[in-house]
Design a protein around this motif. Structure first.
Motif, short mmCIF file in Angstrom:
data_model
loop_
_atom_site.label_atom_id
_atom_site.label_comp_id
_atom_site.label_asym_id
_atom_site.label_seq_id
_atom_site.Cartn_x
_atom_site.Cartn_y
_atom_site.Cartn_z
N LEU A 194 44.46 45.68 46.01
CA LEU A 194 43.87 45.27 44.74
C LEU A 194 42.56 44.55 45.00
O LEU A 194 42.47 43.71 45.91
CB LEU A 194 44.83 44.34 43.98
CG LEU A 194 46.17 44.95 43.56
CD1 LEU A 194 47.03 43.89 42.89
CD2 LEU A 194 45.97 46.12 42.61
N LEU A 195 41.56 44.87 44.21
CA LEU A 195 40.26 44.22 44.30
C LEU A 195 39.98 43.47 43.01
O LEU A 195 40.18 44.01 41.92
CB LEU A 195 39.14 45.24 44.55
CG LEU A 195 38.73 45.44 46.03
CD1 LEU A 195 39.89 45.97 46.84
CD2 LEU A 195 37.54 46.39 46.12
N ARG A 196 39.53 42.22 43.15
CA ARG A 196 39.18 41.38 42.01
C ARG A 196 37.71 40.98 42.15
O ARG A 196 37.29 40.51 43.21
CB ARG A 196 40.07 40.14 41.97
CG ARG A 196 39.86 39.27 40.72
CD ARG A 196 40.66 37.98 40.85
NE ARG A 196 42.08 38.26 40.88
CZ ARG A 196 42.86 38.29 39.80
NH1 ARG A 196 42.33 38.06 38.61
NH2 ARG A 196 44.14 38.53 39.90
N TYR A 197 36.96 41.18 41.08
CA TYR A 197 35.53 40.86 41.12
C TYR A 197 35.09 40.34 39.76
O TYR A 197 35.84 40.39 38.77
CB TYR A 197 34.71 42.09 41.52
CG TYR A 197 34.78 43.24 40.55
CD1 TYR A 197 33.77 43.46 39.62
CD2 TYR A 197 35.87 44.11 40.56
CE1 TYR A 197 33.83 44.51 38.73
CE2 TYR A 197 35.95 45.16 39.67
CZ TYR A 197 34.94 45.36 38.76
OH TYR A 197 35.02 46.40 37.88
N TYR A 198 33.87 39.85 39.70
CA TYR A 198 33.36 39.21 38.48
C TYR A 198 32.15 39.97 37.94
O TYR A 198 31.25 40.34 38.69
CB TYR A 198 32.95 37.76 38.79
CG TYR A 198 32.27 37.06 37.64
CD1 TYR A 198 33.01 36.60 36.55
CD2 TYR A 198 30.90 36.86 37.62
CE1 TYR A 198 32.40 35.97 35.49
CE2 TYR A 198 30.28 36.23 36.56
CZ TYR A 198 31.04 35.78 35.50
OH TYR A 198 30.42 35.15 34.45
N VAL A 199 32.19 40.22 36.64
CA VAL A 199 31.08 40.83 35.93
C VAL A 199 30.63 39.85 34.85
O VAL A 199 31.44 39.42 34.03
CB VAL A 199 31.50 42.18 35.28
CG1 VAL A 199 30.35 42.78 34.50
CG2 VAL A 199 31.97 43.15 36.35
N PRO A 200 29.37 39.46 34.83
CA PRO A 200 28.90 38.45 33.87
C PRO A 200 29.20 38.79 32.42
O PRO A 200 29.52 37.92 31.63
CB PRO A 200 27.40 38.38 34.15
CG PRO A 200 27.25 38.81 35.56
CD PRO A 200 28.30 39.84 35.78
N SER A 201 29.12 40.06 32.06
CA SER A 201 29.31 40.45 30.66
C SER A 201 30.77 40.56 30.26
O SER A 201 31.09 40.51 29.07
CB SER A 201 28.62 41.79 30.39
OG SER A 201 29.15 42.80 31.23
N GLU A 202 31.69 40.72 31.23
CA GLU A 202 33.11 40.94 30.92
C GLU A 202 34.04 39.94 31.57
O GLU A 202 35.20 39.84 31.20
CB GLU A 202 33.52 42.36 31.33
CG GLU A 202 32.71 43.45 30.67
CD GLU A 202 33.15 44.83 31.10
OE1 GLU A 202 34.37 45.06 31.20
OE2 GLU A 202 32.29 45.69 31.35
N GLY A 203 33.58 39.21 32.56
CA GLY A 203 34.43 38.25 33.24
C GLY A 203 35.09 38.84 34.47
O GLY A 203 34.61 39.80 35.07
N VAL A 204 36.25 38.28 34.86
CA VAL A 204 36.97 38.71 36.06
C VAL A 204 37.71 40.01 35.77
O VAL A 204 38.39 40.15 34.74
CB VAL A 204 37.96 37.63 36.52
CG1 VAL A 204 38.73 38.10 37.75
CG2 VAL A 204 37.22 36.34 36.82
#
Length: 369
Positions: A194-204
């Motif tokens: 599983l990969l978890r990442y952050y997108v400024p427009s949508e969050g984690v």
């Protein structure tokens, strides 16, 4: 004549190691690179070409297993054959295709069977004969599985990878955390990544990159599989922000573990234990301070009604008395620690009815209750 002056055995020449060449893929369309090996796309198996070079590639193509898979591939119909032979689909065909993909996605999301999907598509055609989309939607088992494996599954991986690749230009985007844990599926031991990442427009955001099988469950094996699949996805180990796994020595041991091997590649990676185990340990220590044993309460309450039809009938009357919807009492399995919280939550939701029942049965209730 001196013995040293006689004929000597010539030394063996060192074998030249071959490198993968991109032009090979032009001749063999089933060929792909997999780190230091070549990979066959037909039956998804990697093989070495370092010593034989192009000869190893040709031997692979002439093998009986390879030719068998080529025959099967030619016999199988592609997804496009179900959609008509027109090169450009009109709006009606696009709507039919969108309907089929949406139905397959709904089936996969809710873990329904392909047989039920096939039955539903036939039923909708009968129920809505005036709908051109419903009558032309065809979703058999083979077609539905092809859409799930060849359309939805690749898209679920490619879409987040595209978001991560954009982080090359915005460095705060492309950092990601990885999580994995062993899961026994009959005799196979599977590891999802599983990969978890952050997108400024949508969050984690969280997505499943891949999964692999490792029967040995060793630190070197887990690390090698993680590294291979992360690099195969086009991601860099330097951008791993944290590693999360079970709180076992094979994952977080001080001397030799998966985390220590990742730390050698990236000394900024953080060790994150299993959050579920952390919560469980916190709750377990907190419950030790209670005046009663919560597990005993759950088990005794469940046993009171598990095999007594008369008691269940009386309990239903108390549900009606306190104006609650009847719900069965859940049991707790000690070997499955995740079952305790749902059992406690269910008992709290129906507590007024349970309390009223036991107050009416003062002489027969167990002492522990």
């Amino acid at each position: 004549m001196d013995e040293l002056d006689g004929p000597t055995t010539p030394s063996k020449k060192a074998k030249r190691l071959n490198k993968y060449r991109k032009e090979w893929a032009n001749t063999f369309n089933w060929l792909a690179k997999d780190n230091q090996k070549a990979r066959c796309k037909l039956f998804k198996k990697s093989f070495s070409f370092i010593y034989g070079g192009l000869g190893d590639i040709k031997r692979q193509a002439e093998g009986s297993k390879h030719k068998k898979h080529e025959i099967v591939l030619k016999q199988n119909k592609t997804l496009q054959s179900f959609l008509g032979r027109e090169e450009v689909m009109d709006s009606q065909q696009e709507k039919i295709l969108a309907s089929e993909v949406a139905n397959v996605y709904h089936t996969v999301k809710h873990a329904h069977s392909y047989n039920s999907l096939y039955c539903s598509s036939q039923l909708l055609a009968v129920m809505y004969p005036d709908s051109n989309i419903a009558t032309k939607t065809r979703l058999g088992r083979t077609k539905a599985s092809m859409i799930a494996f060849n359309v939805l599954a690749p898209f679920s991986v490619e879409s987040p990878l595209c978001e991560l690749s954009k982080g090359v230009f915005l460095e705060f985007w492309n950092f990601f955390g990885i999580s994995t844990d062993a899961s026994n599926h009959r005799s196979a031991k599977l590891f999802p990544i599983l990969l978890r990442y952050y997108v400024p427009s949508e969050g984690v955001k969280l997505f499943l990159l891949d999964y692999f099988e490792d029967p040995d469950e060793s630190a070197n094996g887990i690390y090698t599989n993680l590294k291979t699949r992360i690099q195969h996805a086009g991601l860099l180990l330097n951008y791993i922000s944290c590693y999360s796994a079970d709180n076992a020595n094979v994952d977080f041991g001080r001397l030799h573990s998966v985390y220590q091997l990742l730390y050698k590649e990236n000394n900024k990676v953080l060790a994150v234990g299993c959050p579920a185990h952390m919560v469980n340990n916190s709750v377990k220590n907190a419950l030790a301070k209670c005046r009663f044993d919560v597990e005993t309460l759950i088990l005794k309450t469940f046993n009171q009604f598990s095999s007594q039809a008369k008691r269940c009938k009386e309990l239903k009357d108390f549900f009606n008395f306190v104006d609650l919807e009847y719900k069965t009492i859940l049991s707790h399995v000690p070997t499955r620690w995740l079952s305790l919280f749902p059992a406690i939550e269910r008992l709290l939701n129906i507590f007024p009815a349970i309390k009223s029942y036991f107050l009416s049965q003062e002489e027969t209730i167990p002492i522990a209750l």
